[in-house]
Design a protein around this motif. Sequence first.
Motif, PDB file in Angstrom:
ATOM      1  N   TYR A  50      -0.803   1.424   6.479  1.00 45.41           N
ATOM      2  CA  TYR A  50      -2.072   1.324   7.201  1.00 45.41           C
ATOM      3  C   TYR A  50      -1.914   2.001   8.562  1.00 45.41           C
ATOM      4  O   TYR A  50      -1.183   1.519   9.429  1.00 45.41           O
ATOM      5  CB  TYR A  50      -2.486  -0.148   7.376  1.00 45.41           C
TER       6      TYR A  50
ATOM      7  N   ASP B 252      -4.539   4.878   3.672  1.00 44.56           N
ATOM      8  CA  ASP B 252      -4.551   3.626   4.430  1.00 44.56           C
ATOM      9  C   ASP B 252      -5.022   2.500   3.522  1.00 44.56           C
ATOM     10  O   ASP B 252      -6.005   2.650   2.797  1.00 44.56           O
ATOM     11  CB  ASP B 252      -5.497   3.746   5.637  1.00 44.56           C
ATOM     12  N   GLY B 253      -4.313   1.380   3.587  1.00 45.26           N
ATOM     13  CA  GLY B 253      -4.683   0.234   2.757  1.00 45.26           C
ATOM     14  C   GLY B 253      -3.957   0.211   1.415  1.00 45.26           C
ATOM     15  O   GLY B 253      -4.081  -0.751   0.659  1.00 45.26           O
ATOM     16  N   ASP B 254      -3.164   1.257   1.111  1.00 42.68           N
ATOM     17  CA  ASP B 254      -2.436   1.287  -0.165  1.00 42.68           C
ATOM     18  C   ASP B 254      -1.187   0.407  -0.117  1.00 42.68           C
ATOM     19  O   ASP B 254      -0.473   0.369   0.899  1.00 42.68           O
ATOM     20  CB  ASP B 254      -1.976   2.714  -0.487  1.00 42.68           C
TER      21      ASP B 254
ATOM     22  N   CYS C 192       3.804  -0.678   2.012  1.00 38.75           N
ATOM     23  CA  CYS C 192       2.388  -0.752   2.389  1.00 38.75           C
ATOM     24  C   CYS C 192       2.113   0.227   3.517  1.00 38.75           C
ATOM     25  O   CYS C 192       2.952   0.414   4.402  1.00 38.75           O
ATOM     26  CB  CYS C 192       2.056  -2.151   2.897  1.00 38.75           C
TER      27      CYS C 192
ATOM     28  N   LYS D 149      -5.098  -0.904  -4.106  1.00 39.89           N
ATOM     29  CA  LYS D 149      -5.907  -0.917  -2.868  1.00 39.89           C
ATOM     30  C   LYS D 149      -7.006  -1.952  -3.054  1.00 39.89           C
ATOM     31  O   LYS D 149      -7.630  -1.993  -4.128  1.00 39.89           O
ATOM     32  CB  LYS D 149      -6.498   0.465  -2.621  1.00 39.89           C
ATOM     33  N   ASP D 150      -7.236  -2.768  -2.055  1.00 38.97           N
ATOM     34  CA  ASP D 150      -8.235  -3.852  -2.118  1.00 38.97           C
ATOM     35  C   ASP D 150      -8.069  -4.675  -3.401  1.00 38.97           C
ATOM     36  O   ASP D 150      -9.048  -4.977  -4.090  1.00 38.97           O
ATOM     37  CB  ASP D 150      -9.660  -3.271  -2.064  1.00 38.97           C
TER      38      ASP D 150
ATOM     39  N   LYS E 207      -2.698  -9.645   4.769  1.00 40.81           N
ATOM     40  CA  LYS E 207      -3.956 -10.224   5.254  1.00 40.81           C
ATOM     41  C   LYS E 207      -3.815 -10.744   6.690  1.00 40.81           C
ATOM     42  O   LYS E 207      -4.796 -10.989   7.368  1.00 40.81           O
ATOM     43  CB  LYS E 207      -4.391 -11.376   4.341  1.00 40.81           C
TER      44      LYS E 207
END
Length: 593
Positions: A172, A206-208, A170, A221-222, A149
């Motif tokens: 991104y 991306d974001g995984d 991670c 994710k999220d 974050k």
Amino acid sequence: MCGIVGYIGFRRADKVAVSALKRLEYRGYDSWGVAVKSNDEIKVYKRVGAIGDVSQFELCEGTISIGHTRWATHGKPSDVNAHPHTDCNGKIAVVHNGIISNFQKLRESLEREGHVFKSETDTEVIPHLIEKFIDSGLDFENAVKETLKHLKGSYAFVALSSTEDKLVACKYKSPLILGIGDNEYFVASDVPAILEYTNRVVYLHDGDTVVLTRDSYEIYKDGKKVNREVEIVPWSVEQAEKGGFEHFMLKEIHETPKVIEDTLLEYVSDEIELDVGFTAGISDVIFVACGTSYHASLIGKYLIEKLDEIPVRVEYASEFNYHNAPLSRSLVIGITQSGETADTLEALRKAQKFGARTLAITNVLGSSVTRIADVILYTRAGPEICVAATKTFIAQLIVLYVIALRLSLLSRSEVNEILADLKLLPEKVRAILDMEDYIRKIAEELANYENMMYIGRGLGYPIALEGALKMKEISYIHAEGYPAGELKHGPFALLGKQTPVVACVLRDETYDTMLGNIKEVKARNSPVVALTDENDSEAEKFVDYVIKVPSTNVLLTPVTYSVVLQLLAYYAARSRGCEIDKPRHLAKSVTVE
Ligand code: G6P
């Protein structure tokens, strides 16, 4: 661009990491490192140099590891700056590929909280953030998720904890794949790293965030668990290193759109962010360079003279050694992708002796030129393996556009217009890559000849020179670049059916004269290949082959036309069966004068 790997399973994890890193070395090779979890401790080994030079490596027993091969972006190549990086107590280790753009702020705030940093890297904030969140009560996995974050920029990283049999990785905006074996899992920047062990792969998004334990993996994710398709990679290990391309040269040409984006990102946000204090009080600019970088310099001259009205001259670095006059108001710019070319280094030293201010444009952080020049500007092309420069040349042009526009006498809106066109270049280059088959067919015709001419006028002339250099160095066809107007002063004698001519036609003040020159060439029976703007319908009427290049601001045609000419040289060389990535008698970095 760096290479990262993570392993959890049943094998000696130090050895898995090293063998994987050797296959990722094309992503960077200035330093490397491995961390292994052994009992409840993390053992780290990291060193400057190439991992390819290591024959035997053993760190310790252990079946969980992470590894990294580095291409430095923040902090010079050194043992300390090599990855993995750890937290204060050596309980968390991280390897990272990408750039944490807000690392300075994060670092300052972590330092205020008592965290002690050892390296100059952006990466080191990651283990410290994880440590901070573990100290505040989170477990390892959640501490990594909390860390995300706070990170801005791009990353693919893998984190290892001394107390848990688990890896958390991670992704991104930097590449990361998951490899699935039998009772073992891998994460890596690219497929070749793991192909020796498994061909079952998940391409992470991306974001995984992926959490690996000895007997399972989970992707989030999220904040939610997601399923991703497992794909079977059909490549051999050798094919995979080149990302499925037959040669590094072709792979590197295909990386051009990304290289343009990355280099622009370095200097341009909404507007150009470049401190041009180095130009204060200068009367003129002198470029010194060799080979392809010399051709980039000629384009730089054209741009700076046109946009900034500053007198510029370009010298072969090897000839600048015989320079003998004071340069106290000159800015001498050395362009060298490797940062190691002996003649260019010597020319910069000579310039300094004569009182000049010096600037270097290079692709390699920590290279020798960075210790000589007063100011350094980096291109962001990633490592280039093929001896013939392609993507690094385009990255040099991008930096030259940035400089010329920053110093420009144009109005703000005119500058913004060109900037907008620059940002569209990746798209234009992708459109050229879509024409590859068409260009290949023309190249296969050219491959039957032993002599060629490349011609251009104005900005088209250095494009022609670079096109000819590319052709001769990899296909061994004798190719000469000429100003179109000079042909009639000698080279005409060489024209005829056996000497094709590649003409670079630009839609500017040179257009009509250039068409006239092509007609003269045709009258002497040479086959002509014309590169021209996609909206031009004139040139095709009297040439043998026309390559219509996607339209852009004419100032930016060195980028688009050069990609076409690189492909033309590549496919001619391929058709002649040449050893493209390592042409005979040539070297990537020439460290002797
Ligand atoms: C060698 C390479 C060329 C390169 C030249 C200058 O000759 O084969 O591709 O253009 O060196 O290299 P530099 O690293 O200084 O740009």
